[in-house]
Design an enzyme around this catalytic site. Structure first.
Site, PDB file in Angstrom:
ATOM      1  N   GLU A  24       0.824  -1.217   0.000  1.00  0.00           N
ATOM      2  CA  GLU A  24       0.000   0.000   0.000  1.00  0.00           C
ATOM      3  C   GLU A  24       0.857   1.266   0.000  1.00  0.00           C
ATOM      4  OE1 GLU A  24      -2.744  -0.613   3.313  1.00  0.00           O
ATOM      5  OE2 GLU A  24      -4.040  -1.784   1.985  1.00  0.00           O
ATOM      6  N   ASP A  29      -8.290  -8.780   4.450  1.00  0.00           N
ATOM      7  CA  ASP A  29      -8.101  -7.629   5.330  1.00  0.00           C
ATOM      8  C   ASP A  29      -9.197  -7.491   6.377  1.00  0.00           C
ATOM      9  OD1 ASP A  29      -7.089  -5.341   6.367  1.00  0.00           O
ATOM     10  OD2 ASP A  29      -7.690  -4.032   4.733  1.00  0.00           O
ATOM     11  N   GLU A  79     -12.765  -1.576  11.790  1.00  0.00           N
ATOM     12  CA  GLU A  79     -12.712  -0.919  10.480  1.00  0.00           C
ATOM     13  C   GLU A  79     -13.817  -1.400   9.550  1.00  0.00           C
ATOM     14  OE1 GLU A  79      -8.950  -1.428   8.486  1.00  0.00           O
ATOM     15  OE2 GLU A  79      -9.668  -0.509   6.648  1.00  0.00           O
TER      16      GLU A  79
HETATM   17  O1  GCW Z   1      -6.943  -2.603   6.922  1.00  0.00           O
HETATM   18  C1  GCW Z   1      -6.212  -1.907   5.971  1.00  0.00           C
HETATM   19  C2  GCW Z   1      -6.517  -0.488   6.234  1.00  0.00           C
HETATM   20  C3  GCW Z   1      -5.342   0.443   6.177  1.00  0.00           C
HETATM   21  C4  GCW Z   1      -4.199  -0.201   6.938  1.00  0.00           C
HETATM   22  C5  GCW Z   1      -3.830  -1.497   6.267  1.00  0.00           C
HETATM   23  C6  GCW Z   1      -2.752  -2.247   7.006  1.00  0.00           C
HETATM   24  C7  GCW Z   1      -2.603   0.892   8.314  1.00  0.00           C
HETATM   25  O2  GCW Z   1      -7.535  -0.067   5.388  1.00  0.00           O
HETATM   26  O3  GCW Z   1      -5.742   1.648   6.742  1.00  0.00           O
HETATM   27  O4  GCW Z   1      -3.089   0.643   7.037  1.00  0.00           O
HETATM   28  O5  GCW Z   1      -4.924  -2.343   6.195  1.00  0.00           O
HETATM   29  O6  GCW Z   1      -3.082  -3.149   7.759  1.00  0.00           O
HETATM   30  O7  GCW Z   1      -1.588  -1.960   6.826  1.00  0.00           O
END
Ligand code: GCW
Length: 714
Positions: free
Chosen positions: A300, A374, A402
């Site tokens: 990312e 995720d 989240e």
């Molecule tokens: O869950 C996702 C999130 C990001 C996060 C990423 C991660 C901190 O949307 O905000 O970044 O994973 O775990 O690195």
């Protein structure tokens, strides 16, 4: 133990005390028994940690018994509570506790009735001061939950050694995916102003055995590694140390460039190696028990070793080499995927990292999320769990919600955590659950760890939703002992947080235990995943398309006229092939695949017959409606508990449940209307028709949703 009818409604509370309220025992026979059994307390030779234990005993007993219990230097009467190690306490040294202290190890404890100075008393003993502190909290929890004291033979030791929170906190005090206000860390005023919250944070963590905290976001900046900030970190570490908590930081891979002025961060460059070694020296001079670094690299947009043509192992080993002489560890995150990689995102971490098993230095953990995508409401376990026997694997779960309604929805996460911990990886044949991969017992690792992405913030009640603290609590309890049950943990937390009236605890626990499945049903039933709104991830967004493909919903649900779901069988992406047999065959077989992950692994015809006899489309309608009905039931259940909860917390939860019910229906209506454009099938008449049009839902926009950096309007 039965409790009497509460005479009047409890006085309003703001939730600040979390589960450490120490309210007077409301059951007279229990209170009388406790008073008789606890007439004085002895904690000799207090170190900072034993002082903390003594202070907690004093605070708790005064509250629970309604009168202070004398703290004395030595036992003078029956009913003494003695806490210490054989080294710190003469009274403990005289007891023969070897049978318990041996299995207790470095952090465990023994709690037992004992003859002390020829009188009946209670001993809390451990091999270390931290173990004593954990024993004290355990004992106090028993009092808080009205457990009898006559038969005490407790030996407890943590199954997992590093039990850590990951704060995704930025230095400007915003919290990525934080829904409870701003960061707890007041960087601007540190190191000189020490907020009282730091100590209360440490107490809460220690009370459930959490022994590490990563202060900074994994999307890291280099500023935290400058001396100006390390001094602030050291001040926090000083507050946490007596509570057995070590501090960790996230390390930005390019920090040698940004904070060190080097031209490269190449892990094999001698100048870079030297920079990290010097940085480690500097950190340990300030924080002698510094835990180590957590690193998100090449994921990312974060920099990493790939930028220099090096492997993840090269990157991890660079930092591990600098930390090794000091006893620090590296937690290298396995959350790696790349938009340029056209393979299924669910496969990328395994493809990249499994071949590197054995390439990491001894003090490296691979930190793996519970599922391959995720933190979705439901995912199968991550295929790397069990697949890297030579590497200690640390499990990462998300306490902050989240994808589960932020701090607005009541979703109790212990069942989600347990689902992963209990999942059989089959890595060493049947009976190889994730829990035993993570605790190191399957592969004989000395290092073990579990981390939870924290949900704490500056809000007075710490976590936003009054029930969200249950997830922090549950994380700690499960990291200590993954055999604990969701039910047991919910009950403990409710008793400590609200009260022990059985007529409250039973129904409130039932409500909590239903809540996770309710959320799965109204958000992403049957294995659907990643169909939430873009960026802030709040609310439904199955139509999200455009931009980076692996951040769209279309990528994940693949709905078309034929059906819905991601084919991850051998005829599709074959993500199933990354699992051990027989799980891989089971999930690859449409007939054998558990329906709760069906659309995760299969693209399924709308008219496919489900186990219920319904078609897939009808089942989807059923599940979404069931989710909505469950939340309405939760509302009713909560309303019935009004008399047992103080007005402030009762009304807060009630209002949030009302939002949750509204939003559950929003999820249902938006998702069913959207998927209907592919299935072309009617919503069965027994269900409520959608309240608005698909267009309406698609055009809803939300601004300034917490947890992400502001997005401009217009
Ligand atoms: O869950 C996702 C999130 C990001 C996060 C990423 C991660 C901190 O949307 O905000 O970044 O994973 O775990 O690195």
């Amino acid at each position: 133990m039965p409790t009497p009818i509460a005479k009047e409604r409890p006085v309003s509370e703001d939730g600040y005390r979390l589960w450490l309220r120490y309210e007077p025992v409301a059951h007279p026979p229990t209170r009388a028994a406790y008073r008789a059994a606890l007439t004085q307390a002895v904690v000799e030779a207090p170190s900072p940690t034993l002082l903390a234990a003594r202070e907690e005993i004093g605070l708790a007993l005064a509250g629970l018994l309604g009168t202070p219990v004398p703290m004395v230097e030595q036992v003078t009467q029956a009913g003494a509570l003695v806490a210490g190690t054989p080294q710190s306490s003469r009274a403990i040294a005289k007891l023969d506790l070897r049978a318990g202290l041996e299995p207790a190890g470095a952090e465990g404890f023994v709690i037992t009735r004992a003859r002390i100075a020829d009188k009946n008393g209670i001993a809390i003993a451990a091999n270390t001061d931290t173990g004593v502190l954990y024993g004290v909290f355990h004992f106090l929890r028993r009092l808080q939950t009205y457990k009898p004291l006559d038969d005490l033979h407790i030996v407890s030791a943590p199954k997992i050694k590093r039990r850590m929170l990951n704060h995704w906190d930025n230095l400007d005090r915003t919290v990525e995916r934080g829904y409870a206000g701003f960061s707890l860390w007041d960087w601007h005023k540190l190191p000189d102003y020490i907020s009282p919250r730091y100590k209360d944070y440490a107490r809460a963590n220690a009370s459930v055995g959490i022994n590490g905290t990563v202060l900074t976001n994994v999307n890291a900046g280099a500023l935290i590694l400058t001396n100006q900030y390390l001094v602030k970190v050291a001040a926090l570490a000083d507050v946490f140390r007596p509570y057995g908590i070590r501090v960790y930081l996230t390390a930005r891979f390019t920090a040698p460039i940004e904070a060190g002025g080097l031209e490269t961060a190449d892990p094999l460059d001698p100048g870079v190696v030297a920079w990290w070694e010097a940085k480690a020296d500097e950190i340990y001079a300030l924080i002698p028990d510094f835990g180590g670094f957590v690193v998100k690299a090449n994921s990312e947009g974060q920099p990493g070793p790939h930028d220099y043509g090096r492997s993840h192992a090269d990157g991890a080993n660079l930092l591990a080499g600098a930390l090794a002489p000091k006893g620090g560890v590296v937690c290298w995150r396995a959350f790696v995927y790349d938009e340029k990689n056209l393979d299924d995102r669910a496969k990328q971490a395994y493809t990249e990292l499994a071949p590197q098993d054995g390439a990491f230095r001894d003090n490296v953990f691979l930190q793996i999320k519970n599922g391959p995508i995720d933190f979705q409401p439901r995912e199968p376990h991550h295929p790397l769990l069990g697949a890297m026997p030579k590497t200690p694997l640390m499990l990462e779960v998300q306490i902050t919600q989240e994808y589960l309604g932020h701090a607005t929805h009541l979703v109790y996460l212990a069942p989600l955590f347990k689902e992963t911990l209990d999942a059989d990886t089959y890595c060493c044949g049947p009976g190889s659950p994730v829990a035993r991969v993570v605790d190191g017992s399957l592969d004989g690792h000395a290092m073990s760890g579990m981390v939870g992405v924290a949900n704490t913030g500056s809000e007075r009640n710490w976590c936003g939703h009054p029930f969200a603290a249950a997830n922090w609590f549950a994380f700690g309890r499960l990291a200590w002992d993954h055999r604990a049950t969701s039910e047991g943990i919910a009950e403990e937390w409710l008793r400590m947080t609200f009260g022990n009236d059985e007529r409250f605890v039973g129904p409130a626990a039932a409500l909590m235990l239903d809540s996770r499945e309710a959320a799965v049903n109204y958000m992403t039933p049957l294995g659907l995943h990643h169909i939430m709104a873009r960026d802030h991830h709040y609310g439904p967004g199955p139509w999200v398309a455009g931009g980076r493909a692996d951040w769209t919903s279309l990528y994940y649900h693949r709905a078309d006229a034929a059906g819905v779901g991601f084919d991850r069988t051998p005829s599709g992406s074959d993500a199933a092939g990354q699992y051990f047999s027989p799980y891989r065959e089971q999930v690859s077989d449409l007939a054998a695949c558990p329906e709760e992950v069906l659309l995760w692994f299969h693209h399924v015809s709308w008219r496919h017959t489900m186990k219920s006899g319904r078609t897939l489309w009808d089942e989807l309608c059923f599940k979404y409606n069931h989710g909505v009905a469950s939340v309405r039931q939760m509302q009713q259940a909560w309303d019935a508990l009004a008399g047992f909860v103080d007005a402030a917390r009762f009304e807060h939860v009630k209002a949030l449940l009302k939002i949750q019910a509204k939003e559950a229906a929003w999820w249902r209506d938006a998702c069913l209307l959207y998927f209907q454009t592919f299935s072309g099938l009617p919503i069965p008449p027994e269900y409520e028709p959608p309240a608005a049009s698909l267009e309406y839902y698609m055009n809803l926009a939300h601004y300034y949703v917490p947890g992400i950096r502001e997005r401009r309007f217009g």
